[in-house]
Design an enzyme around this catalytic site. Structure first.
Site, PDB file in Angstrom:
ATOM      1  N   GLY A  48     -38.319 -57.435-116.967  1.00  0.00           N
ATOM      2  CA  GLY A  48     -39.582 -57.692-116.277  1.00  0.00           C
ATOM      3  C   GLY A  48     -40.322 -58.826-116.964  1.00  0.00           C
ATOM      4  CG  ASP A  49     -43.681 -58.607-117.850  1.00  0.00           C
ATOM      5  OD1 ASP A  49     -44.430 -58.590-116.866  1.00  0.00           O
ATOM      6  OD2 ASP A  49     -43.477 -57.619-118.585  1.00  0.00           O
ATOM      7  CB  THR A  55     -49.969 -58.741-116.115  1.00  0.00           C
ATOM      8  OG1 THR A  55     -49.092 -59.779-116.541  1.00  0.00           O
ATOM      9  CG2 THR A  55     -50.966 -59.313-115.148  1.00  0.00           C
ATOM     10  N   GLY A  94     -41.324 -64.159-115.270  1.00  0.00           N
ATOM     11  CA  GLY A  94     -41.971 -65.306-114.632  1.00  0.00           C
ATOM     12  C   GLY A  94     -41.579 -65.420-113.168  1.00  0.00           C
ATOM     13  CE  LYS A  95     -40.239 -59.830-111.341  1.00  0.00           C
ATOM     14  NZ  LYS A  95     -40.135 -59.616-112.777  1.00  0.00           N
ATOM     15  N   GLY A  96     -43.254 -64.459-110.635  1.00  0.00           N
ATOM     16  CA  GLY A  96     -44.402 -64.869-109.832  1.00  0.00           C
ATOM     17  C   GLY A  96     -44.450 -66.378-109.686  1.00  0.00           C
ATOM     18  CG  ASP A 121     -42.207 -74.033-122.300  1.00  0.00           C
ATOM     19  OD1 ASP A 121     -41.531 -73.359-121.488  1.00  0.00           O
ATOM     20  OD2 ASP A 121     -43.331 -73.693-122.696  1.00  0.00           O
ATOM     21  CB  THR A 149     -39.716 -48.563-113.641  1.00  0.00           C
ATOM     22  OG1 THR A 149     -40.850 -48.247-112.831  1.00  0.00           O
ATOM     23  CG2 THR A 149     -38.643 -49.239-112.783  1.00  0.00           C
ATOM     24  CG  HIS A 166     -45.721 -60.610-110.137  1.00  0.00           C
ATOM     25  ND1 HIS A 166     -45.294 -60.354-108.872  1.00  0.00           N
ATOM     26  CD2 HIS A 166     -44.771 -60.136-110.960  1.00  0.00           C
ATOM     27  CE1 HIS A 166     -44.122 -59.733-108.922  1.00  0.00           C
ATOM     28  NE2 HIS A 166     -43.793 -59.595-110.183  1.00  0.00           N
TER      29      HIS A 166
HETATM   30  P1  IMP Z   1     -43.770 -47.068-115.232  1.00  0.00           P
HETATM   31  O1  IMP Z   1     -43.023 -47.933-114.269  1.00  0.00           O
HETATM   32  O2  IMP Z   1     -45.251 -47.342-115.255  1.00  0.00           O
HETATM   33  O3  IMP Z   1     -43.422 -45.622-115.073  1.00  0.00           O
HETATM   34  O4  IMP Z   1     -43.268 -47.462-116.713  1.00  0.00           O
HETATM   35  C1  IMP Z   1     -41.939 -47.213-117.144  1.00  0.00           C
HETATM   36  C2  IMP Z   1     -41.453 -48.358-118.006  1.00  0.00           C
HETATM   37  O5  IMP Z   1     -41.293 -49.531-117.223  1.00  0.00           O
HETATM   38  C3  IMP Z   1     -42.403 -48.752-119.151  1.00  0.00           C
HETATM   39  O6  IMP Z   1     -41.624 -49.188-120.249  1.00  0.00           O
HETATM   40  C4  IMP Z   1     -43.171 -49.940-118.567  1.00  0.00           C
HETATM   41  O7  IMP Z   1     -43.683 -50.793-119.575  1.00  0.00           O
HETATM   42  C5  IMP Z   1     -42.068 -50.603-117.760  1.00  0.00           C
HETATM   43  N1  IMP Z   1     -42.581 -51.409-116.639  1.00  0.00           N
HETATM   44  C6  IMP Z   1     -42.969 -50.973-115.422  1.00  0.00           C
HETATM   45  N2  IMP Z   1     -43.320 -51.991-114.630  1.00  0.00           N
HETATM   46  C7  IMP Z   1     -43.150 -53.113-115.356  1.00  0.00           C
HETATM   47  C8  IMP Z   1     -43.311 -54.504-115.064  1.00  0.00           C
HETATM   48  O8  IMP Z   1     -43.709 -54.927-113.973  1.00  0.00           O
HETATM   49  N3  IMP Z   1     -43.024 -55.376-116.071  1.00  0.00           N
HETATM   50  C9  IMP Z   1     -42.566 -54.944-117.276  1.00  0.00           C
HETATM   51  N4  IMP Z   1     -42.376 -53.665-117.589  1.00  0.00           N
HETATM   52  C10 IMP Z   1     -42.667 -52.745-116.631  1.00  0.00           C
HETATM   53 MG    MG Z   2     -45.319 -58.642-115.251  1.00  0.00          MG
END
Ligand code: IMP
Ligand code: MG
Length: 337
Positions: free
Chosen positions: A12-13, A249, A15-17, A283, A191, A43
């Site tokens: 996750g994160d 975020t 930089g998809k947005g 970068d 998740t 995002h």
């Molecule tokens: P939940 O989705 O809130 O139940 O969190 C479960 C796990 O997924 C945790 O480690 C969160 O930090 C991670 N997580 C959930 N959504 C994101 C996201 O959009 N970006 C990064 N990590 C996420």
């Molecule tokens: Mg994110």
């Protein structure tokens, strides 16, 4: 090329947005529709000096000519949606599938109040896990049951199908990342749903045969928030020294940082059915690449990195992000076509 899925290749994160926003400005989709879990996603998109962060509205909202949809697989928190629609001034452009699952105050309380979810797993506390559990138990409300959502309701799969039949462009925006997929990630530190491209298609009611491209976004230095294994993780001392400091975020937690993980990239590209890869944060591999928009101007260090990454991923890297702002990108999709 008419229906493209964009997903995260690591945790996750990635930089998809920013990638979604760039593709939107360039390809001019008529619909940008979100898949993924729900408002646990955050995002960030930067256009000029203006930085926006969204949790419910698709990050492609910065491209003003697209309808913004939320697919039926996604969980909607009506409070978060209303807040974003008002803040971003996107009323009239946002549509919610009538079958979306709903997050209630009770789901948030159960997420935050559960030591298992909030402490052991490190959930975002946004209520997604309990809401998906209720959805599976078939006791959760749907968007059509919520009076405040009446003005947004739509049959999203039908709207997408109509545009695809007219040969218009549709983007399906994934959230989260491959490593936290319920099916393929580091279970139980994941998740509450699959996060791969197939899931994003299903979330939007678009059958697999209608997908033309799958863009998987990888970060040169992957990050992870919350608990769970991270094989290439470095110490905060090391990442701080490199100038890499990121905060979530949604939760504002400090993100763990790691080195490039070639094995994970390959496996993720395979399950996602990657056709085009995007790399963000080049970068950080070489600061001299900041803001560059032409491939020929990349440094040797950056090109050497991209060569290895491309071999690992097993498909062409067509998009290279060189900074946070939406125009700081190299797009060589045409040269590869
Ligand atoms: P939940 O989705 O809130 O139940 O969190 C479960 C796990 O997924 C945790 O480690 C969160 O930090 C991670 N997580 C959930 N959504 C994101 C996201 O959009 N970006 C990064 N990590 C996420
Ligand atoms: Mg994110």
């Amino acid at each position: 090329m008419s229906c493209t899925i964009i997903v995260g290749g690591f945790f996750g994160d990635e930089g998809k947005g920013k990638i979604v926003a760039h593709i939107a400005f360039k390809d001019k989709p008529v619909i940008i529709s979100r898949g993924g879990v729900g408002p646990n996603a955050g995002h960030t998109v930067q256009v000029g000096d203006q930085e926006y962060s969204v949790r419910m509205v698709p990050s492609g909202f910065v491209y003003k000519d697209a309808k913004l949809c939320i697919g039926s697989g996604v969980l909607v928190d009506p409070r978060v949606l209303k807040y974003e629609v008002d803040k971003l001034g996107v009323k009239g452009r946002v549509f919610v599938d009538k079958r979306c699952g709903i997050i209630t105050e009770d789901h948030i309380a159960r997420d935050k109040g559960s030591d298992h979810l909030s402490k052991k797993i490190g959930s975002t506390g946004s209520g997604c896990g309990p809401a998906n559990a209720d959805r599976v138990m078939r006791v959760s409300p749907q968007a059509k049951d919520i009076p405040e959502l009446a003005e947004y309701l739509m049959d999203v799969p039908k709207a997408i199908d109509e545009e695809l039949k007219k040969d218009n462009i549709v983007l399906l925006e994934g959230t989260q990342g491959f490593g936290i997929s319920l099916y393929y990630g580091t279970y139980p530190f994941v998740t509450s749903k699959d996060t791969s491209a197939s899931q994003i298609a299903a979330d939007n009611g678009v059958g697999p045969t209608k997908i033309d491209d799958v863009v998987v976004v990888f970060k040169a230095y992957p990050t992870r928030v919350g608990e769970g294994p991270f094989s290439t993780e470095m110490s905060f001392a090391a990442s701080d020294a490199m100038g890499i400091k990121e905060f979530g975020t949604v939760t504002h937690r400090k993100r763990r940082v790691g080195g490039w993980d070639g094995d994970m990239a390959r496996y993720s590209a395979m399950i996602n059915g990657c056709t085009l890869a995007a790399i963000t944060g080049i970068d950080r591999v070489d600061k001299a690449c900041f803001g560059i928009t032409e491939y020929s101007k990349l440094t040797k260090k950056a090109r050497d990195f991209l060569k290895i990454a491309e071999e690992d991923i097993g498909c062409p890297i067509a998009l290279i992000s060189t900074g946070p702002e939406v125009s700081q990108i190299i797009d060589i999709r045409n040269e590869l076509a």
